[in-house]
Write a protein that holds these residues in place. Structure first.
Motif, PDB file in Angstrom:
ATOM      1  N   VAL A   1      26.953 -27.933 -21.776  1.00 11.45           N
ATOM      2  CA  VAL A   1      25.838 -27.617 -20.872  1.00 11.45           C
ATOM      3  C   VAL A   1      24.717 -28.627 -21.069  1.00 11.45           C
ATOM      4  N   ARG A   2      24.419 -28.934 -22.309  1.00  9.93           N
ATOM      5  CA  ARG A   2      23.351 -29.906 -22.590  1.00  9.93           C
ATOM      6  C   ARG A   2      23.691 -31.269 -21.991  1.00  9.93           C
ATOM      7  N   GLU A   3      24.949 -31.707 -22.167  1.00 10.39           N
ATOM      8  CA  GLU A   3      25.375 -32.991 -21.593  1.00 10.39           C
ATOM      9  C   GLU A   3      25.209 -32.995 -20.075  1.00 10.39           C
ATOM     10  N   LEU A   4      25.685 -31.932 -19.424  1.00 12.69           N
ATOM     11  CA  LEU A   4      25.591 -31.855 -17.960  1.00 12.69           C
ATOM     12  C   LEU A   4      24.142 -31.763 -17.494  1.00 12.69           C
ATOM     13  N   ARG A   5      23.345 -30.980 -18.198  1.00 12.89           N
ATOM     14  CA  ARG A   5      21.923 -30.830 -17.838  1.00 12.89           C
ATOM     15  C   ARG A   5      21.210 -32.174 -17.920  1.00 12.89           C
TER      16      ARG A   5
END
Length: 124
Positions: free
Chosen positions: A8-12
């Protein structure tokens, strides 16, 4: 950090969303989202997973991956070996004791062994 939180952090970040912007879009606090990304919160709810998929605009394989990662992202795991062979209990206890000392390559090798064992079981 959990697999779901890391992804999620990578995509965000790839989409240029700040933690605060994403939290607002999901209707949660930035503190909660940060804790989720860092593995300090348990597995996300179905509603939060679906909101994340929608907010990040992921489809198909990426959405399936997020659902799968969420299922595998409980930071405090309990392994029930009752009724299993003593070797299962021994392995579970050794892993619980030693996992913090293993490096990423060791963890990946252990996961590959598990994947191979599952593949053999599914074929046979």
């Amino acid at each position: 950090m959990t697999p779901f939180g890391r992804r999620v952090r990578e995509l965000r970040q790839r989409r240029g969303l700040t933690l605060a912007e994403m939290a607002e879009g999901l209707g949660v606090t930035p503190a909660y989202l940060s804790a989720l990304e860092h593995g300090k919160r348990g597995r996300p709810t179905f509603t939060l997973i679906q909101g994340t998929i929608h907010l990040l605009g992921v489809i198909w394989d990426e959405a399936d991956e997020l659902v799968r990662l969420a299922d595998l992202s409980h930071p405090r795991v309990t392994v029930d070996t009752a009724g299993l062979d003593a070797e299962a209990t021994l392995l579970a206890n050794r892993l619980a004791r030693e996992i913090g000392e293993l490096d990423v390559d060791d963890l990946r090798r252990l996961a590959a062994i598990l994947d191979e064992a599952i593949a053999r079981r599914d074929i046979g």
